[in-house]
Design a protein around this motif. Structure first.
Motif, mmCIF file in Angstrom:
data_model
loop_
_atom_site.group_PDB
_atom_site.id
_atom_site.type_symbol
_atom_site.label_atom_id
_atom_site.label_comp_id
_atom_site.label_asym_id
_atom_site.label_seq_id
_atom_site.Cartn_x
_atom_site.Cartn_y
_atom_site.Cartn_z
ATOM 1 N N GLY A 93 48.896 48.085 42.264
ATOM 2 C CA GLY A 93 48.742 46.644 42.183
ATOM 3 C C GLY A 93 47.467 46.319 41.427
ATOM 4 N N LEU A 94 47.206 45.032 41.235
ATOM 5 C CA LEU A 94 46.015 44.601 40.504
ATOM 6 C C LEU A 94 45.101 43.776 41.403
ATOM 7 C CD1 LEU A 94 47.443 43.442 37.036
ATOM 8 C CD2 LEU A 94 46.678 45.716 37.745
ATOM 9 N N SER A 95 43.831 43.772 41.072
ATOM 10 C CA SER A 95 42.851 42.920 41.745
ATOM 11 C C SER A 95 42.053 42.175 40.688
ATOM 12 C CB SER A 95 41.908 43.757 42.620
ATOM 13 O OG SER A 95 41.120 44.621 41.820
ATOM 14 N N CYS A 96 41.520 41.024 41.074
ATOM 15 C CA CYS A 96 40.628 40.287 40.193
ATOM 16 C C CYS A 96 39.633 39.516 41.043
ATOM 17 C CB CYS A 96 41.397 39.356 39.249
ATOM 18 S SG CYS A 96 42.103 37.906 40.047
ATOM 19 N N GLU A 97 38.625 38.956 40.405
ATOM 20 C CA GLU A 97 37.600 38.175 41.094
ATOM 21 C C GLU A 97 37.572 36.779 40.481
ATOM 22 O OE1 GLU A 97 35.114 39.257 43.397
ATOM 23 O OE2 GLU A 97 35.898 41.295 43.639
ATOM 24 N N ASN A 98 37.696 35.757 41.334
ATOM 25 C CA ASN A 98 37.663 34.373 40.877
ATOM 26 C C ASN A 98 36.385 33.678 41.354
ATOM 27 O OD1 ASN A 98 40.258 34.456 39.620
ATOM 28 N ND2 ASN A 98 41.199 34.348 41.639
#
Length: 296
Positions: A93-98
């Motif tokens: 899966g993917l992760s990101c930071e907002n």
């Protein structure tokens, strides 16, 4: 659980669907369930299976670490977790930071994650011949995704489907709503979307589902469609969309049709892609793998 058998050009030869959800498979039984469902497909000497979604979660077959964004095919391929080297692997899966609260050390950046949607996005880009796109994947937890240069740059999650279920089943609104959703009422749905787009908060508009029923402004059978419009409209209201924005909607026919209708009420053009995006995405990921490693 769904699976597809693809030929050596990526064409779908057969699809299968099973009622086995993640929580119905006990720890240690994933291999036997897979064998029962797809074992005959794996008899071919050059068979390769890639799996995406919650099968790579903590409760899945193997926990697969999230791959940080921005990410494209190269990053995905490099971070596959192999259950059986060269034959059976799980897509990360993917992760990101907002952006969060600038003056709060712990909340300056807020993490977000997805499992499975990344494969659908890559597949949709392949099917549509796009390198850049703004995409939405409706569902229990809707994902809004920005893709550039064929890579997923960032995304954000909206608990739209889950909020609908909670309000539908466990709030005071449930006393006004009929037992079943019944036929989709397009007019009531549009009314819900329109009110949401013109309002400031779902916390206020949601109660109108009850009051419109109390004062006989909407019939009971129209209320599920109206509430769906309110919640999807709230999701759209939260999006910063340019005047010439175009959105790729990826998912089931029922949900993508509703989102396309809701986006049109905001004067935003869109196009829909169905389940074929998953198979196209897995096929595209497979094409990036080193042939010398496969089926050793």
């Amino acid at each position: 659980m769904r699976g597809a058998l693809l030929d050596d050009t990526g064409k779908v030869l057969e699809e299968r669907s099973f009622s086995h959800g993640l929580l119905t498979v006990k720890s240690g039984e994933f291999a036997s369930v897979f064998e029962n469902c797809f074992g005959d497909w794996m008899q071919a000497p050059d068979a390769l299976c890639l799996m995406s979604g919650m099968v790579g979660s903590k409760q899945g077959w193997l926990e697969v670490p999230y791959c940080p964004c921005p990410a494209g095919f190269a990053e995905i391929a490099a971070n596959l977790t192999w259950v059986e080297p060269g034959r059976l692997a799980i897509v990360p899966g993917l992760s990101c930071e907002n952006d969060g609260v600038p003056d709060d050390t712990h909340l300056q950046r807020i993490p977000d994650v997805m499992r499975g949607e990344e494969t659908q996005i890559f597949g949709a880009l392949q099917l549509l011949g796009l390198q850049e796109a703004l995409a939405v994947l409706p569902g229990t937890h809707s994902k809004w995704v920005q893709a550039q240069a064929g890579r997923i740059q960032s995304f954000s999650t909206f608990m739209t489907g889950e909020f609908f279920a909670l309000l539908r089943q466990h709030s005071i609104l449930s006393r006004s709503l009929p037992a079943g959703d019944g036929e989709f009422d397009s007019k009531a749905f549009d009314q819900g979307v329109t009110l949401a787009l013109r309002s400031n908060s779902l916390l206020q508009t949601a109660f109108s589902t009850r009051t419109l029923s109390l004062f006989d402004r909407l019939p009971a059978e129209a209320l599920p469609s109206y509430l769906s419009g309110l919640i999807i409209g709230e999701e759209l209201r939260a999006q910063t969309l340019q005047a010439n924005a175009h959105v790729v909607i990826i998912g089931s026919e029922t949900l993508t049709q509703r989102y396309q209708r809701a986006l049109a009420l905001r004067d935003v053009s869109s196009q829909r892609v169905g389940s074929e995006a998953t198979w196209a995405g897995l096929w595209a990921i497979a094409q990036t793998l080193d042939p010398s490693f496969l089926n050793q």
